[in-house]
Design a protein around this motif. Structure first.
Motif, short mmCIF file in Angstrom:
data_model
loop_
_atom_site.label_atom_id
_atom_site.label_comp_id
_atom_site.label_asym_id
_atom_site.label_seq_id
_atom_site.Cartn_x
_atom_site.Cartn_y
_atom_site.Cartn_z
N TYR A 1 5.51 5.55 8.23
CA TYR A 1 4.09 5.39 8.47
C TYR A 1 3.81 5.25 9.97
O TYR A 1 4.60 4.66 10.69
N TYR B 1 -3.17 4.86 1.93
CA TYR B 1 -2.21 5.40 2.90
C TYR B 1 -0.79 4.87 2.65
O TYR B 1 0.17 5.64 2.62
N TYR B 2 -0.67 3.57 2.47
CA TYR B 2 0.64 2.96 2.24
C TYR B 2 0.96 2.99 0.75
O TYR B 2 0.14 2.62 -0.08
#
Length: 205
Positions: free
Chosen positions: A40, A97-98
């Motif tokens: 990330y 996103y994560y």
């Protein structure tokens, strides 16, 4: 002098770069993360979050100054009660996103910084993400943004304008002091991120 306006989705490239410049070390350590299956990056997260509009990093929470079709400066403000929709959007920007349990690590890091970046009191508007593009620095844009946020604070019925800034950011501290901010406290980050020492400043309205 160009005016301050609400950010929009078309500002995303310049705006995210300026948000990152406002606290490069802190944002990288908060949102960049490498796991066994995923890699990330803070910039990738901020791009996705900014495009979402709502939430802490959404474009709807930011104000910008545009010069010659470039975003020259950016800033935003937080208050004690931002509303359920704001909180939900901020969490959704992270969970989208994560992946899986990785988001828990990000939330844990955010919580670990609460002693440094305290939640604003009910009578405060906290200023953040103040960034000015290098080509437009020392032209009064920081003060112009602060004046706009000060006006916003008055409209909201606030009595104080507050912010947190890295102790070694002498240029920013000088700008804030010239605008009327005074030092309230100095806090050393003792979390695993080791972000250094921050100065909490306040201007009475």
């Amino acid at each position: 002098m160009p005016g301050v306006r609400r950010a929009n989705a078309d500002d995303i490239s310049d705006a995210v770069a300026l948000v990152l410049s406002s606290a490069p070390v802190a944002l990288e350590r908060l949102f960049s993360q490498q796991t066994e299956h995923n890699n990330y990056h803070a910039k990738s997260f901020l791009i996705r979050a900014f495009a979402q509009k709502a939430g802490q990093f959404g474009y709807g929470n930011h104000w910008v100054i545009e010069i010659d079709n470039k975003i020259a400066a950016i800033g935003c403000g937080w208050q004690f009660e931002m509303g359920e929709a704001y909180v939900k959007a901020t969490l959704e920007s992270m969970t989208s996103y994560y992946q899986g349990a990785d988001v828990l690590e990000v939330l844990h890091r955010c919580q670990a910084l609460q002693p440094v970046f305290a939640r604003p009191a009910a009578d405060e508007l906290c200023v953040g993400h103040i960034g000015v593009a290098e080509a437009f620095q020392r032209q009064g844009l920081c003060s112009q943004l602060l004046a706009h946020l000060e006006s916003t604070a008055y409209t909201l019925g606030k009595r104080k304008l507050t912010l947190d800034v890295k102790q070694d950011n002498a240029g920013a501290i000088d700008c804030y002091q010239q605008f009327g901010f005074e030092l309230v406290r100095i806090t050393q980050d003792t979390s695993i991120m080791s972000l250094g020492t921050y100065v909490h400043m306040c201007k009475l309205l």
